[in-house]
Design a protein around this motif. Structure first.
Motif, mmCIF file in Angstrom:
data_model
loop_
_atom_site.group_PDB
_atom_site.id
_atom_site.type_symbol
_atom_site.label_atom_id
_atom_site.label_comp_id
_atom_site.label_asym_id
_atom_site.label_seq_id
_atom_site.Cartn_x
_atom_site.Cartn_y
_atom_site.Cartn_z
ATOM 1 N N MET A 17 11.208 70.915 -34.516
ATOM 2 C CA MET A 17 10.396 71.370 -33.394
ATOM 3 C C MET A 17 9.136 72.091 -33.889
ATOM 4 O O MET A 17 8.031 71.859 -33.382
ATOM 5 N N ILE A 18 9.310 72.959 -34.908
ATOM 6 C CA ILE A 18 8.174 73.712 -35.442
ATOM 7 C C ILE A 18 7.170 72.760 -36.085
ATOM 8 O O ILE A 18 5.956 72.872 -35.874
ATOM 9 N N ASP A 19 7.667 71.797 -36.855
ATOM 10 C CA ASP A 19 6.770 70.844 -37.510
ATOM 11 C C ASP A 19 5.993 70.027 -36.477
ATOM 12 O O ASP A 19 4.785 69.792 -36.623
ATOM 13 N N THR A 20 6.684 69.596 -35.427
ATOM 14 C CA THR A 20 6.018 68.833 -34.367
ATOM 15 C C THR A 20 4.986 69.701 -33.651
ATOM 16 O O THR A 20 3.885 69.247 -33.319
ATOM 17 N N GLY A 21 5.317 70.973 -33.424
ATOM 18 C CA GLY A 21 4.388 71.894 -32.776
ATOM 19 C C GLY A 21 3.132 72.111 -33.608
ATOM 20 O O GLY A 21 2.016 72.138 -33.080
ATOM 21 N N LYS A 22 3.307 72.245 -34.919
ATOM 22 C CA LYS A 22 2.146 72.427 -35.791
ATOM 23 C C LYS A 22 1.261 71.181 -35.794
ATOM 24 O O LYS A 22 0.030 71.269 -35.820
ATOM 25 N N ALA A 23 1.906 70.009 -35.765
ATOM 26 C CA ALA A 23 1.138 68.757 -35.682
ATOM 27 C C ALA A 23 0.349 68.705 -34.369
ATOM 28 O O ALA A 23 -0.811 68.264 -34.332
ATOM 29 N N PHE A 24 0.988 69.174 -33.286
ATOM 30 C CA PHE A 24 0.309 69.223 -31.985
ATOM 31 C C PHE A 24 -0.914 70.144 -32.055
ATOM 32 O O PHE A 24 -1.993 69.811 -31.552
ATOM 33 N N CYS A 25 -0.749 71.314 -32.680
ATOM 34 C CA CYS A 25 -1.862 72.262 -32.801
ATOM 35 C C CYS A 25 -3.009 71.670 -33.618
ATOM 36 O O CYS A 25 -4.181 71.860 -33.299
ATOM 37 N N THR A 26 -2.657 70.942 -34.685
ATOM 38 C CA THR A 26 -3.686 70.307 -35.519
ATOM 39 C C THR A 26 -4.484 69.297 -34.703
ATOM 40 O O THR A 26 -5.721 69.268 -34.738
ATOM 41 N N ALA A 27 -3.769 68.460 -33.946
ATOM 42 C CA ALA A 27 -4.451 67.464 -33.107
ATOM 43 C C ALA A 27 -5.289 68.150 -32.027
ATOM 44 O O ALA A 27 -6.413 67.721 -31.720
ATOM 45 N N ASN A 28 -4.744 69.214 -31.463
ATOM 46 C CA ASN A 28 -5.456 69.940 -30.411
ATOM 47 C C ASN A 28 -6.735 70.580 -30.963
ATOM 48 O O ASN A 28 -7.767 70.624 -30.291
ATOM 49 N N LYS A 29 -6.652 71.058 -32.210
ATOM 50 C CA LYS A 29 -7.831 71.668 -32.826
ATOM 51 C C LYS A 29 -8.920 70.624 -33.058
ATOM 52 O O LYS A 29 -10.108 70.895 -32.880
ATOM 53 N N GLN A 30 -8.515 69.412 -33.460
ATOM 54 C CA GLN A 30 -9.490 68.337 -33.635
ATOM 55 C C GLN A 30 -10.180 68.028 -32.306
ATOM 56 O O GLN A 30 -11.389 67.824 -32.242
ATOM 57 N N PHE A 31 -9.382 67.994 -31.239
ATOM 58 C CA PHE A 31 -9.939 67.749 -29.906
ATOM 59 C C PHE A 31 -10.925 68.860 -29.521
ATOM 60 O O PHE A 31 -12.019 68.599 -29.029
ATOM 61 N N MET A 32 -10.518 70.123 -29.785
ATOM 62 C CA MET A 32 -11.366 71.267 -29.450
ATOM 63 C C MET A 32 -12.683 71.221 -30.244
ATOM 64 O O MET A 32 -13.753 71.507 -29.711
ATOM 65 N N ASN A 33 -12.605 70.829 -31.534
ATOM 66 C CA ASN A 33 -13.819 70.707 -32.342
ATOM 67 C C ASN A 33 -14.728 69.613 -31.795
ATOM 68 O O ASN A 33 -15.960 69.727 -31.839
ATOM 69 N N GLY A 34 -14.111 68.548 -31.278
ATOM 70 C CA GLY A 34 -14.897 67.493 -30.641
ATOM 71 C C GLY A 34 -15.636 68.009 -29.422
ATOM 72 O O GLY A 34 -16.803 67.663 -29.188
ATOM 73 N N ILE A 35 -14.974 68.861 -28.642
ATOM 74 C CA ILE A 35 -15.610 69.459 -27.460
ATOM 75 C C ILE A 35 -16.787 70.340 -27.890
ATOM 76 O O ILE A 35 -17.851 70.329 -27.271
ATOM 77 N N ARG A 36 -16.606 71.087 -28.981
ATOM 78 C CA ARG A 36 -17.700 71.939 -29.479
ATOM 79 C C ARG A 36 -18.884 71.104 -29.952
ATOM 80 O O ARG A 36 -20.040 71.442 -29.710
ATOM 81 N N ASP A 37 -18.589 70.005 -30.652
ATOM 82 C CA ASP A 37 -19.671 69.113 -31.081
ATOM 83 C C ASP A 37 -20.423 68.576 -29.873
ATOM 84 O O ASP A 37 -21.658 68.506 -29.867
#
Length: 694
Positions: free
Chosen positions: A1-21
């Motif tokens: 669960m923790i590993d999957t959650g961290k993967a989710f956060c990584t993907a979410n951060k990429q999405f957030m960086n895309g929004i900033r760009d």
């Protein structure tokens, strides 16, 4: 669960960086940039909350339960093995005791002793084993519930944080929703208008070419005219190709595709001629002939051909005139009598004609890197601070509001000459010496271009809004609201104030130039404005000086009026960019426009009229600036004031409130602005003739 959650956060951060760009790419749309920046910041906070949740899960469940499994259960298993071993030994002792024969007394005693010892050991181990079972069961219950309770509290905190975060954002989201509803209505209206235009266009007769044809030899981007033409190739096949042609920088060039580098057809338009071509089969052709080659071109219509021919002919004449002006300037520069209004301007005037704003501004000390993060080759500027910025820092500056920083592109925006000179008078080194004076003392580390946006935002806000790193000013001299009355003047100060006194018919001389204790920020700004010292003015503003500070001891004069008296156009521009009111008047009812007219400062009159100065205001003698200029027989200023008044009347009669006026009016004011910044001696005719008479 923790590993999957961290993967989710990584993907979410990429999405957030895309929004900033996307927010950065939308920097020209304030609504989109502001909204996306706010949303990306919120998403970043949610990612931080998620990471905290996973860290607490790691500690509350994984760490505690692993300790329970690895230590407590291992001890239990060891006790179980020992119990099973003793049980087996007891079974063996019972079997052996049962097998001993009655007549073998020695073996009977030995078997009995072994059985007794084994039973005793078994009971002890069994008791210990039961204890371990009970302890483990009790601990199992506590550990699991304790871990899960901690885990659930972590979730509770996570959702509370998220709720609080979005509760703060909700009013903005509702407001944005209302704006989007209005945008939808506007879009629907625009669609209807476009459909109506489309319908009108379909009904229109295109048998004759009605293309809008324009050429402008003084275009801000240097392009006199541009459009598609067919070009005949110089190969054996004489093929015709459609290319995008433009006349710019006294050259004729074309491009195959929009992003291609232009191919130069004619290096110097002064060396070429243009003529109609009626001796070939194709219609609407004309030829541009240079000493080395000729270029056959074809327009889409006779109207376009005539327009191109006229544009080329006009550009040829303009090229001759500009080259003549350049040689005249070179002669003036070589002449020892050529003067300049401001000290130190000789080095600044060495800048090449036609040099871009980017090149001129970046050659100032410190300007080759972003003022706040150090990124090389900055393409943006804060015009009221006089610094260069990278695109990310410029976005942060824009979010501070124009009362703190006015952001402009060095490559995309047009630059008035007085504004360009202002940028060249300050620069990153000057401003950082002021706004980062205490940086090392307070122990704050300046962000780099690779730092997180939040870190840059916090630093820039602390630097320019809170001014945390500005060196505190020593105790000010104890004077009234602005008073310096009765303080002595030096000879140099009297020399500065002398000419104006004679022109102002006995007006009180400035007496602010004194070396007493440290003056208040307002007084420092007031003095520096007269002395044309922009770094001192910037320092005074950093110390909290009010840009419209009033000197009660000197006819309620303001720093802007002092800048007029000092005779510097750039000083006036700096104060106006920092919010100076162009219509504040002194005790005699004279504002900056009055003073500039009295002193014959044509460039300043032009600047104040462009910035909305009220030329109808009258002083205590009932005179407005125009009547003063007429009495002084200053033709340039009379022309400017009458043009401005006429333009104002035209706009009012046509209902064009807030519009800049017609093109002729703008062109004349643009020419005066260029002359005031680049050839001030041409506007000093009034002062020169007066001095010759005297």
């Amino acid at each position: 669960m923790i590993d999957t959650g961290k993967a989710f956060c990584t993907a979410n951060k990429q999405f957030m960086n895309g929004i900033r760009d996307l927010a950065q790419y939308s920097c020209k749309d304030v609504l989109v940039e502001t909204s996306l920046t706010k949303f990306s910041d919120t998403l970043q906070e949610m990612i931080n909350y998620h990471n905290i949740l996973f860290d607490q899960t790691q500690r509350s469940i994984k760490a505690q339960l692993q300790t329970f499994v690895k230590e407590d259960i291992r001890k239990f298993k060891d006790a179980k093995k020992q119990f099973e071993k003793v049980s087996e030994e007891k079974e063996n002792a019972l079997v052996k005791n049962a097998q001993v024969q009655r007549n073998k007394q020695h073996e009977v005693e030995e078997a009995t002793n072994i059985l007794t010892a084994t039973r005793k050991c078994f009971r002890h181990i069994a008791l210990d084993y039961v204890l371990q079972i009970n302890v483990l069961q009790s601990k199992r219950r506590a550990e699991i519930l304790k871990s899960m309770l901690s885990f659930m509290y972590a979730h509770l905190a996570f959702f509370h944080q998220g709720y609080d975060l979005f509760s703060e954002l909700e009013p903005y989201m509702k407001d944005l929703g209302a704006q989007l509803d209005q945008l939808a209505v506007d879009a629907a209206k625009e669609k209807r208008d476009m459909e109506q235009k489309h319908s009108t266009i379909q009904q229109k007769d295109y048998s004759s070419d009605d293309t809008k044809l324009e050429y402008n030899v003084d275009a801000a981007n240097g392009i006199v005219m541009e459009g598609y033409l067919f070009k005949r190739a110089s190969n054996a096949f004489k093929t015709w190709n459609r290319r995008w042609f433009s006349i710019q920088n006294n050259q004729l060039v074309y491009q195959k595709k929009f992003k291609d580098n232009p191919t130069v057809v004619v290096e110097d338009l002064r060396l070429c001629t243009v003529k109609h071509c009626e001796d070939i089969e194709r219609r609407f052709c004309f030829e541009v002939v240079s000493p080395t080659k000729s270029c056959m071109l074809q327009a889409d219509s006779e109207k376009l051909r005539q327009a191109w021919i006229k544009a080329v002919q006009t550009s040829i004449a303009t090229a001759y005139r500009e080259k003549g002006d350049e040689s005249e300037k070179q002669e003036k520069k070589s002449s020892p009598s050529a003067g300049s209004l401001e000290p130190g301007s000789e080095t600044k005037e060495k800048l090449l004609k036609g040099e871009s704003a980017l090149q001129r501004v970046q050659c100032i000390p410190g300007n080759a890197a972003c003022c706040d993060c150090g990124l090389a080759d900055p393409r943006w500027a804060s015009i009221n601070l006089g610094i260069t910025l990278c695109i990310e820092c410029s976005g942060i500056h824009r979010s501070l509001g124009v009362h703190f920083s006015k952001v402009r592109s060095l490559t995309l925006d047009s630059w008035e000459p007085e504004l360009l000179k202002l940028m060249c008078e300050l620069g990153n080194d000057v401003i950082n010496r002021i706004y980062e004076a205490k940086l090392e003392k307070v122990g704050v580390k300046k962000p780099q271009h690779g730092s997180q946006r939040q870190e840059k935002e916090a630093y820039i806000r602390a630097k320019y809004v809170e001014r945390k790193f500005v060196e505190k000013q020593p105790a000010s001299v104890s004077l009234p609201e602005s008073g310096t009355k009765g303080l002595p003047q030096s000879k140099e100060e009297k020399r500065h104030s002398g000419p104006e006194k004679s022109l102002l018919a006995g007006e009180q001389e400035p007496s602010v130039f004194c070396d007493s204790k440290q003056p208040s920020p307002g007084l420092q700004l007031y003095r520096a404005a007269f002395e044309k010292n922009l770094p001192d003015m910037a320092e005074a503003l950093a110390h909290g000086a009010e840009v419209n500070w009033v000197n009660l001891e000197e006819n309620k004069a303001t720093p802007l009026i002092q800048a007029v008296r000092g005779g510097s156009l750039v000083t006036c521009e700096f104060l106006l960019q920092n919010g100076a009111n162009v219509n504040i008047r002194d005790m005699k009812g004279r504002g900056p426009l009055h003073h500039a007219t009295v002193l014959g400062h044509t460039g300043q009159v032009c600047l104040f009229l462009k910035r909305g100065a009220n030329q109808h205001a009258t002083d205590e003698d009932g005179k407005d600036p125009l009547s003063i200029a007429v009495e002084a027989a200053n033709a340039d200023i009379v022309t400017l004031l009458r043009l401005a008044r006429m333009n104002e009347e035209m706009r009012e009669s046509e209902g064009l409130y807030g519009q800049p006026g017609d093109e002729i009016y703008q062109d004349i004011f643009r020419d005066f602005s260029q002359m005031a910044s680049n050839n001030p001696e041409k506007l000093n005719r009034f002062q020169q003739s007066d001095s010759q008479k005297s």
